[in-house]
Design an enzyme around this catalytic site. Structure first.
Site, PDB file in Angstrom:
ATOM      1  N   CYS A  76      27.908 -23.622  36.660  1.00 22.02           N
ATOM      2  CA  CYS A  76      29.138 -24.706  36.662  1.00 22.02           C
ATOM      3  C   CYS A  76      29.374 -25.075  35.315  1.00 22.02           C
ATOM      4  O   CYS A  76      28.445 -25.341  34.439  1.00 22.02           O
ATOM      5  CB  CYS A  76      28.325 -25.715  37.394  1.00 22.02           C
ATOM      6  SG  CYS A  76      29.820 -27.138  37.653  1.00 22.02           S
ATOM      7  N   CYS A  80      26.643 -32.259  34.027  1.00 20.37           N
ATOM      8  CA  CYS A  80      26.082 -33.248  34.777  1.00 20.37           C
ATOM      9  C   CYS A  80      24.375 -33.075  34.457  1.00 20.37           C
ATOM     10  O   CYS A  80      23.753 -32.010  34.843  1.00 20.37           O
ATOM     11  CB  CYS A  80      26.177 -33.148  36.191  1.00 20.37           C
ATOM     12  SG  CYS A  80      28.009 -32.826  36.675  1.00 20.37           S
ATOM     13  N   CYS A  83      21.903 -31.872  36.991  1.00 22.42           N
ATOM     14  CA  CYS A  83      22.081 -30.852  37.856  1.00 22.42           C
ATOM     15  C   CYS A  83      21.404 -29.267  37.552  1.00 22.42           C
ATOM     16  O   CYS A  83      21.688 -28.982  36.487  1.00 22.42           O
ATOM     17  CB  CYS A  83      23.745 -30.817  38.308  1.00 22.42           C
ATOM     18  SG  CYS A  83      24.050 -29.479  39.348  1.00 22.42           S
ATOM     19  N   CYS A 120      28.916 -29.636  55.436  1.00 23.98           N
ATOM     20  CA  CYS A 120      29.497 -30.053  54.179  1.00 23.98           C
ATOM     21  C   CYS A 120      29.309 -28.791  53.430  1.00 23.98           C
ATOM     22  O   CYS A 120      28.162 -28.089  53.292  1.00 23.98           O
ATOM     23  CB  CYS A 120      28.755 -31.022  53.633  1.00 23.98           C
ATOM     24  SG  CYS A 120      28.542 -32.435  54.946  1.00 23.98           S
ATOM     25  N   CYS A 151      33.415 -31.296  56.015  1.00 29.22           N
ATOM     26  CA  CYS A 151      33.378 -31.940  54.683  1.00 29.22           C
ATOM     27  C   CYS A 151      33.357 -30.820  53.444  1.00 29.22           C
ATOM     28  O   CYS A 151      32.624 -29.800  53.817  1.00 29.22           O
ATOM     29  CB  CYS A 151      31.962 -32.649  54.547  1.00 29.22           C
ATOM     30  SG  CYS A 151      31.854 -33.433  53.056  1.00 29.22           S
ATOM     31  N   CYS A 211      33.898 -39.251  50.911  1.00 27.64           N
ATOM     32  CA  CYS A 211      32.472 -39.274  50.926  1.00 27.64           C
ATOM     33  C   CYS A 211      32.053 -39.597  49.366  1.00 27.64           C
ATOM     34  O   CYS A 211      32.272 -38.783  48.753  1.00 27.64           O
ATOM     35  CB  CYS A 211      31.683 -38.165  51.421  1.00 27.64           C
ATOM     36  SG  CYS A 211      30.026 -38.053  51.419  1.00 27.64           S
ATOM     37  N   ARG A 283      24.476 -42.975  53.535  1.00 31.78           N
ATOM     38  CA  ARG A 283      23.620 -41.588  53.693  1.00 31.78           C
ATOM     39  C   ARG A 283      22.461 -41.715  52.899  1.00 31.78           C
ATOM     40  O   ARG A 283      22.606 -41.832  51.765  1.00 31.78           O
ATOM     41  CB  ARG A 283      24.431 -40.498  53.512  1.00 31.78           C
ATOM     42  CG  ARG A 283      23.796 -39.304  53.690  1.00 31.78           C
ATOM     43  CD  ARG A 283      24.457 -37.949  53.545  1.00 31.78           C
ATOM     44  NE  ARG A 283      25.249 -37.912  54.598  1.00 31.78           N
ATOM     45  CZ  ARG A 283      26.363 -37.473  54.494  1.00 31.78           C
ATOM     46  NH1 ARG A 283      26.705 -37.111  53.308  1.00 31.78           N
ATOM     47  NH2 ARG A 283      27.265 -37.374  55.478  1.00 31.78           N
TER      48      ARG A 283
HETATM   49  N1  SAM Z   1      29.981 -29.819  42.244  1.00 32.18           N
HETATM   50  C1  SAM Z   1      30.556 -30.764  43.212  1.00 32.18           C
HETATM   51  C2  SAM Z   1      30.378 -31.976  42.435  1.00 32.18           C
HETATM   52  O1  SAM Z   1      29.765 -32.228  41.439  1.00 32.18           O
HETATM   53  O2  SAM Z   1      31.090 -32.855  43.047  1.00 32.18           O
HETATM   54  C3  SAM Z   1      29.500 -30.782  44.392  1.00 32.18           C
HETATM   55  C4  SAM Z   1      28.367 -30.411  44.241  1.00 32.18           C
HETATM   56  S1  SAM Z   1      27.040 -31.527  44.568  1.00 32.18           S
HETATM   57  C5  SAM Z   1      27.570 -31.961  46.277  1.00 32.18           C
HETATM   58  C6  SAM Z   1      27.246 -32.834  43.761  1.00 32.18           C
HETATM   59  C7  SAM Z   1      26.580 -34.041  44.217  1.00 32.18           C
HETATM   60  O3  SAM Z   1      24.952 -34.005  44.483  1.00 32.18           O
HETATM   61  C8  SAM Z   1      26.265 -34.831  42.857  1.00 32.18           C
HETATM   62  O4  SAM Z   1      27.526 -35.645  42.570  1.00 32.18           O
HETATM   63  C9  SAM Z   1      25.265 -35.779  42.775  1.00 32.18           C
HETATM   64  O5  SAM Z   1      25.420 -36.909  43.515  1.00 32.18           O
HETATM   65  C10 SAM Z   1      24.088 -34.951  43.811  1.00 32.18           C
HETATM   66  N2  SAM Z   1      23.157 -34.311  43.046  1.00 32.18           N
HETATM   67  C11 SAM Z   1      23.347 -32.955  42.374  1.00 32.18           C
HETATM   68  N3  SAM Z   1      22.157 -32.849  41.946  1.00 32.18           N
HETATM   69  C12 SAM Z   1      21.302 -33.961  42.136  1.00 32.18           C
HETATM   70  C13 SAM Z   1      19.845 -34.017  41.750  1.00 32.18           C
HETATM   71  N4  SAM Z   1      18.973 -33.322  41.060  1.00 32.18           N
HETATM   72  N5  SAM Z   1      19.263 -35.220  42.258  1.00 32.18           N
HETATM   73  C14 SAM Z   1      19.962 -36.009  43.013  1.00 32.18           C
HETATM   74  N6  SAM Z   1      21.194 -35.881  43.514  1.00 32.18           N
HETATM   75  C15 SAM Z   1      21.696 -34.817  42.952  1.00 32.18           C
HETATM   76 FE1  SF4 Z   2      28.639 -28.908  38.720  1.00 38.21          FE
HETATM   77 FE2  SF4 Z   2      26.178 -29.760  39.373  1.00 38.21          FE
HETATM   78 FE3  SF4 Z   2      28.149 -31.140  37.938  1.00 38.21          FE
HETATM   79 FE4  SF4 Z   2      28.576 -30.495  40.415  1.00 38.21          FE
HETATM   80  S1  SF4 Z   2      26.881 -31.729  39.919  1.00 38.21           S
HETATM   81  S2  SF4 Z   2      29.933 -30.587  39.019  1.00 38.21           S
HETATM   82  S3  SF4 Z   2      27.698 -28.478  40.440  1.00 38.21           S
HETATM   83  S4  SF4 Z   2      26.787 -29.584  37.087  1.00 38.21           S
END
Ligand code: SAM
Ligand code: SF4
Length: 338
Positions: A76, A80, A83, A120, A151, A211, A283
């Site tokens: 990606c 973040c 992530c 989802c 979703c 959501c 949730r």
């Molecule tokens: N890439 C898309 C986005 O970022 O919107 C969808 C990916 S995922 C559904 C995105 C969400 O999962 C993030 O906004 C975060 O809230 C959650 N998430 C991802 N990594 C995480 C982690 N290590 N711990 C807790 N929540 C996490």
């Molecule tokens: Fe990309 Fe992860 Fe951020 Fe979603 S949460 S935009 S997958 S880096």
């Protein structure tokens, strides 16, 4: 520093109860002072208040069960800090190209058989490219045809993409704000809080359900949790679904080894979310592997009434269906819609 257009305080509403606390009906004028006062309540009082609000609007023994599938994993371009899928960090996540429609539909069928009512589909994108977008529309149509709620969580959208997802049968769009407007750029620098809010606006305009929630445990302060929840609760239409994630510390990410958060801060966030958004599904999302059964039970009591089932949550573990079914049995909980 991005100053978000989300006002930090708004005039307290007239419906403040005699005890000086806001009344519990759905309001969109919460001030940060009122929200912080909720966080500061003695734990028993906060949970009693949240549980009272919860059962005014929901059956407290029903939990909506969703299944989350990663349809495109890793690589990606966003950064973040939490992530594992960000290309900016050296994590050991297994990269996968966009899945075949048939593969996704098979996973959706299995999810339905295991008691999920919503499926989802999440992709590790900044936003969907045209060539991939039509492929995702086919997935949405197929999952909808299985009788599941649909979703998607595909990153940033424009208005036209949101309308096309709605036409394809999408019910919910997940787009988390993750933290407060003030802390956002400490966590993510490749997009802004306003980018996120703009997509949520397109999703709303297209008639999709929203959501939207965030993460606890990223080293944020209580004021950040309050401002995140305030942003959600003070939206003209608050999200129908509010995922509250406990940070999963992913190896190789900048947040991979930060200190643990007090579990009671997480449960408080669930309770305050419940009070601020009495008719939304709150949730219990990522991080359940690190939670005891007792902690999860307290979250359900505090008003969490939705969760992800299935042993994979994107790139992380999650309790097995059997483990969740045993927990539900011990607590007298039942999946919603069954
Ligand atoms: N890439 C898309 C986005 O970022 O919107 C969808 C990916 S995922 C559904 C995105 C969400 O999962 C993030 O906004 C975060 O809230 C959650 N998430 C991802 N990594 C995480 C982690 N290590 N711990 C807790 N929540 C996490
Ligand atoms: Fe990309 Fe992860 Fe951020 Fe979603 S949460 S935009 S997958 S880096």
């Amino acid at each position: 520093m991005h100053v978000s257009n989300v006002p930090a305080t708004s005039t307290p509403s007239a419906t403040v109860s005699a005890a000086g606390m806001p009344a519990d009906e759905a309001r969109h004028t919460w001030t940060t002072e009122e929200i912080e006062a909720l966080f500061e309540l003695p734990f028993n009082d906060l949970l009693y208040r949240a549980a009272t609000v919860h059962r005014k609007h929901f059956d407290p023994n029903r939990v909506q069960v969703s299944r989350l599938l990663s349809i495109k994993t890793g690589r990606c371009p966003e950064d973040c800090k939490y992530c594992s899928q960000s290309a900016h960090y050296g994590t050991d996540v297994e990269k996968e190209d966009l899945a075949e429609v048939e593969t996704v539909l098979a996973a959706a069928k299995a999810a339905k058989e295991s008691g999920a009512t919503r499926f989802c589909m999440a992709a590790a994108w900044r936003g969907p490219a045209a060539r991939d977008f039509n492929h995702v529309l086919r997935m949405v149509e197929g999952v909808k045809a299985l009788g599941l709620e649909t979703c998607a969580s595909l990153g940033l959208l424009d208005g036209d993409q949101a309308h096309k997802l709605k036409d394809a049968g999408l019910d919910y769009y997940n787009h988390n704000i993750d933290t407060s407007p003030e802390k956002y750029e400490e966590v993510i620098t490749t997009r802004t809080f306003e980018n996120r809010m703009e997509t949520i606006g397109h999703v709303r305009d297209a008639g999709l359900k929203v959501c939207c929630g965030g993460i606890v445990g990223m080293g944020e302060q209580q004021i950040d949790r309050a401002r995140m929840l305030q942003t959600l609760a003070n939206m003209e239409m608050p999200p129908e679904s509010v995922p509250i994630n406990l940070l999963i510390k992913m190896k190789g990410t900048p947040l991979g080894d930060i200190p643990d958060t007090d579990p009671f801060d997480f449960i408080r966030t669930i309770a305050v979310a419940r009070i601020l958004m009495p008719t939304s599904h709150v949730r219990l999302s990522a991080g359940r592997m690190a939670m005891s059964d007792e902690m999860q039970a307290m979250c359900f009591f505090a008003g969490a009434n939705s969760m992800f089932c299935g042993e994979r949550l994107l790139t992380a573990g999650n309790p097995t269906v059997d483990k969740d079914q045993s927990l539900f049995g011990r607590l007298g909980l039942k999946p919603e819609g069954l």
